[in-house]
Design a protein around this motif. Structure first.
Motif, mmCIF file in Angstrom:
data_model
loop_
_atom_site.group_PDB
_atom_site.id
_atom_site.type_symbol
_atom_site.label_atom_id
_atom_site.label_comp_id
_atom_site.label_asym_id
_atom_site.label_seq_id
_atom_site.Cartn_x
_atom_site.Cartn_y
_atom_site.Cartn_z
ATOM 1 N N SER A 191 72.586 31.941 19.953
ATOM 2 C CA SER A 191 73.646 32.114 18.966
ATOM 3 C C SER A 191 74.084 33.574 18.885
ATOM 4 C CB SER A 191 73.157 31.630 17.602
ATOM 5 O OG SER A 191 74.168 31.787 16.631
ATOM 6 N N THR A 192 73.137 34.490 18.945
ATOM 7 C CA THR A 192 73.473 35.916 18.918
ATOM 8 C C THR A 192 74.252 36.321 20.159
ATOM 9 O OG1 THR A 192 71.453 36.351 17.652
ATOM 10 C CG2 THR A 192 72.502 38.236 18.714
ATOM 11 N N ALA A 193 73.825 35.808 21.307
ATOM 12 C CA ALA A 193 74.537 36.145 22.552
ATOM 13 C C ALA A 193 75.955 35.593 22.548
ATOM 14 C CB ALA A 193 73.761 35.588 23.745
ATOM 15 N N GLN A 194 76.144 34.397 22.022
ATOM 16 C CA GLN A 194 77.479 33.809 21.963
ATOM 17 C C GLN A 194 78.403 34.602 21.038
ATOM 18 O OE1 GLN A 194 78.955 30.930 23.555
ATOM 19 N NE2 GLN A 194 77.252 31.473 24.908
ATOM 20 N N ARG A 195 77.841 35.087 19.934
ATOM 21 C CA ARG A 195 78.666 35.893 19.022
ATOM 22 C C ARG A 195 79.053 37.231 19.655
ATOM 23 N NH1 ARG A 195 74.744 34.223 15.043
ATOM 24 N NH2 ARG A 195 75.600 32.613 13.673
ATOM 25 N N SER A 196 78.158 37.798 20.456
ATOM 26 C CA SER A 196 78.438 39.113 21.047
ATOM 27 C C SER A 196 79.524 39.048 22.110
ATOM 28 C CB SER A 196 77.153 39.689 21.656
ATOM 29 O OG SER A 196 76.706 38.892 22.742
ATOM 30 N N ILE A 197 79.692 37.898 22.767
ATOM 31 C CA ILE A 197 80.709 37.818 23.821
ATOM 32 C C ILE A 197 82.035 37.281 23.302
ATOM 33 C CG2 ILE A 197 78.959 37.493 25.601
ATOM 34 C CD1 ILE A 197 79.588 34.540 25.623
ATOM 35 N N SER A 198 82.097 36.861 22.039
ATOM 36 C CA SER A 198 83.365 36.377 21.479
ATOM 37 C C SER A 198 84.216 37.563 21.065
ATOM 38 C CB SER A 198 83.105 35.466 20.280
ATOM 39 O OG SER A 198 82.431 36.190 19.263
ATOM 40 N N THR A 199 85.517 37.385 21.075
ATOM 41 C CA THR A 199 86.441 38.451 20.710
ATOM 42 C C THR A 199 86.620 38.507 19.208
ATOM 43 O OG1 THR A 199 88.324 36.974 20.922
ATOM 44 C CG2 THR A 199 87.658 38.170 22.900
ATOM 45 N N ALA A 200 87.131 39.639 18.723
ATOM 46 C CA ALA A 200 87.302 39.830 17.280
ATOM 47 C C ALA A 200 88.371 38.920 16.699
ATOM 48 C CB ALA A 200 87.659 41.287 16.991
ATOM 49 N N SER A 201 89.298 38.412 17.566
ATOM 50 C CA SER A 201 90.380 37.577 17.054
ATOM 51 C C SER A 201 89.953 36.127 16.855
ATOM 52 C CB SER A 201 91.576 37.629 18.030
ATOM 53 O OG SER A 201 91.172 37.172 19.315
ATOM 54 N N GLU A 202 88.779 35.768 17.385
ATOM 55 C CA GLU A 202 88.329 34.384 17.274
ATOM 56 C C GLU A 202 87.691 34.153 15.907
ATOM 57 O OE1 GLU A 202 85.758 33.608 20.532
ATOM 58 O OE2 GLU A 202 87.358 33.535 22.010
ATOM 59 N N ARG A 212 59.526 27.833 19.361
ATOM 60 C CA ARG A 212 60.258 28.258 20.558
ATOM 61 C C ARG A 212 61.721 27.849 20.475
ATOM 62 N NH1 ARG A 212 58.149 26.847 26.225
ATOM 63 N NH2 ARG A 212 59.899 28.249 26.667
ATOM 64 N N PHE A 213 61.968 26.645 19.959
ATOM 65 C CA PHE A 213 63.340 26.167 19.817
ATOM 66 C C PHE A 213 64.124 27.058 18.849
ATOM 67 C CE2 PHE A 213 66.722 23.509 18.157
ATOM 68 C CZ PHE A 213 67.186 22.858 19.289
ATOM 69 N N LYS A 214 63.514 27.408 17.726
ATOM 70 C CA LYS A 214 64.177 28.270 16.752
ATOM 71 C C LYS A 214 64.459 29.649 17.344
ATOM 72 C CE LYS A 214 62.600 28.336 12.595
ATOM 73 N NZ LYS A 214 61.650 28.443 11.460
ATOM 74 N N GLN A 215 63.493 30.200 18.081
ATOM 75 C CA GLN A 215 63.688 31.513 18.684
ATOM 76 C C GLN A 215 64.796 31.481 19.734
ATOM 77 O OE1 GLN A 215 60.179 33.008 20.586
ATOM 78 N NE2 GLN A 215 61.061 35.015 21.020
ATOM 79 N N GLN A 216 64.793 30.442 20.559
ATOM 80 C CA GLN A 216 65.822 30.329 21.584
ATOM 81 C C GLN A 216 67.197 30.092 20.958
ATOM 82 O OE1 GLN A 216 65.228 30.915 24.640
ATOM 83 N NE2 GLN A 216 67.068 30.241 25.720
ATOM 84 N N LEU A 217 67.238 29.292 19.886
ATOM 85 C CA LEU A 217 68.506 29.058 19.202
ATOM 86 C C LEU A 217 69.074 30.346 18.634
ATOM 87 C CD1 LEU A 217 70.597 27.021 18.088
ATOM 88 C CD2 LEU A 217 69.135 26.762 16.080
ATOM 89 N N HIS A 218 68.227 31.165 18.046
ATOM 90 C CA HIS A 218 68.691 32.448 17.513
ATOM 91 C C HIS A 218 69.200 33.357 18.631
ATOM 92 C CE1 HIS A 218 68.856 35.975 14.927
ATOM 93 N NE2 HIS A 218 68.133 36.630 15.812
ATOM 94 N N SER A 219 68.496 33.390 19.759
ATOM 95 C CA SER A 219 68.911 34.252 20.877
ATOM 96 C C SER A 219 70.252 33.805 21.446
ATOM 97 C CB SER A 219 67.836 34.238 21.967
ATOM 98 O OG SER A 219 66.599 34.703 21.478
#
Length: 294
Positions: A158-169, A149-156
């Motif tokens: 991390s993916t969500a954080q990457r999707s909301i970051s801008t291309a310049s970061e 569960r920890f691994k699955q939540q970590l992946h979710s």
């Protein structure tokens, strides 16, 4: 594929894995180690397919090679000298045989525990040990459940954080910031999950005297037959082991003999290790046969 062996009673599953893991850790006979490695690899491939091959190639194989190389490099015992290292230390047949055997033993244990983790689920563990060691069984089952569960939540996250970051970061600072954010979110999630779990356990009466537990496992006739088969095979292996028929000499000379009793013991050990595959392949053949009659 459907693992029919995991549908047996948890007592059968636990008895089998206890036997093969214990034998894998005490045997240093190269023939028995090879049998155990092949059977564990085949069963893990049956359970997980490509994922098992990835584990074997990327984890088990490098660890085994490293263990063998360390023994060969630092262990120079033995009378059969094959050559010399640049340092002047001898390279012996005995050190190679012992190093390879130790590496195979380590690979055996890893693969068998991989299969154990797929078959003995947390609910089976609680069923087996919930009344004997309730606190420890609960902690172990929660730990086994928390890791995926920890691994699955970590992946979710991390993916969500990457999707909301801008291309310049980009760059090192951005990666550090991303890691800190993910760690903070995961820490908060873990604390909230622990509180929710505690409230759920209190609501369900955990720790109260006379509390019953639901179980969906029933002991069938085939489970009794399988326990008898396992008991007979274990009796043969234990007897031959105590009589010293599987003892292998590595030093000062590497000696590997194969008498009639040892050959019989190898056959029974192979039958023991192949029990899950025999059951699964038999059920697959029966399933395909009846499906062809439809």
């Amino acid at each position: 594929m459907r693992d029919e062996f995991s549908r047996f009673h948890p007592t059968v599953n636990f008895l089998y894995f206890t036997a093969v893991i214990v034998f894998s850790t005490i045997y240093m006979n190269p023939i028995l180690l090879g049998i155990s490695l092949i059977c564990a690899l085949l069963y893990s491939i049956y359970l997980e397919g490509a994922r098992s091959l990835k584990l074997s190639l990327l984890v088990v194989l490098p660890i085994g090679l490293f263990a063998a190389a360390v023994n060969i490099a630092f262990n120079h015992n033995g009378m059969t000298v094959l050559g010399y290292f640049p340092t002047g230390n001898p390279l012996t047949l005995e050190s190679i045989a012992y190093g390879v055997s130790a590496a195979v033993l380590l690979a055996d244990v890893i693969l068998w525990f991989f299969c154990f983790n797929r078959v003995i689920t947390s609910d089976k563990f609680i069923y087996l040990f919930g009344k004997i060691i309730p606190a420890l069984s609960l902690v172990l089952s929660m730990a086994l459940r928390f890791v995926p569960r920890f691994k699955q939540q970590l992946h979710s996250i991390s993916t969500a954080q990457r999707s909301i970051s801008t291309a310049s970061e980009k760059g090192l600072f951005s990666k550090i910031k991303h890691g800190v954010n993910v760690f903070s979110i995961m820490l908060t999630w873990s604390l909230e999950n622990s509180v929710t779990t505690a409230d759920s356990m209190n609501s369900r009466g955990y720790g109260l005297k006379g509390r019953t537990a639901f179980t969906r496992y029933r002991f069938y006739f085939r489970d009794g037959v399988m326990i008898l088969v396992l008991t007979a095979l274990l009796a043969v292996q234990i007897t031959l082991t105590l009589l010293g028929h599987f003892h292998t000499e590595f030093y000062p000379y590497f000696e590997l003999s194969l008498s009639g009793l040892q050959l019989f013991g190898c056959f029974t050990y192979a039958a023991l290790c192949l029990i899950p595959l025999i059951i699964n392949l038999t059920e697959d053949i029966k399933w395909n046969y009846f499906r062809s009659k439809i």
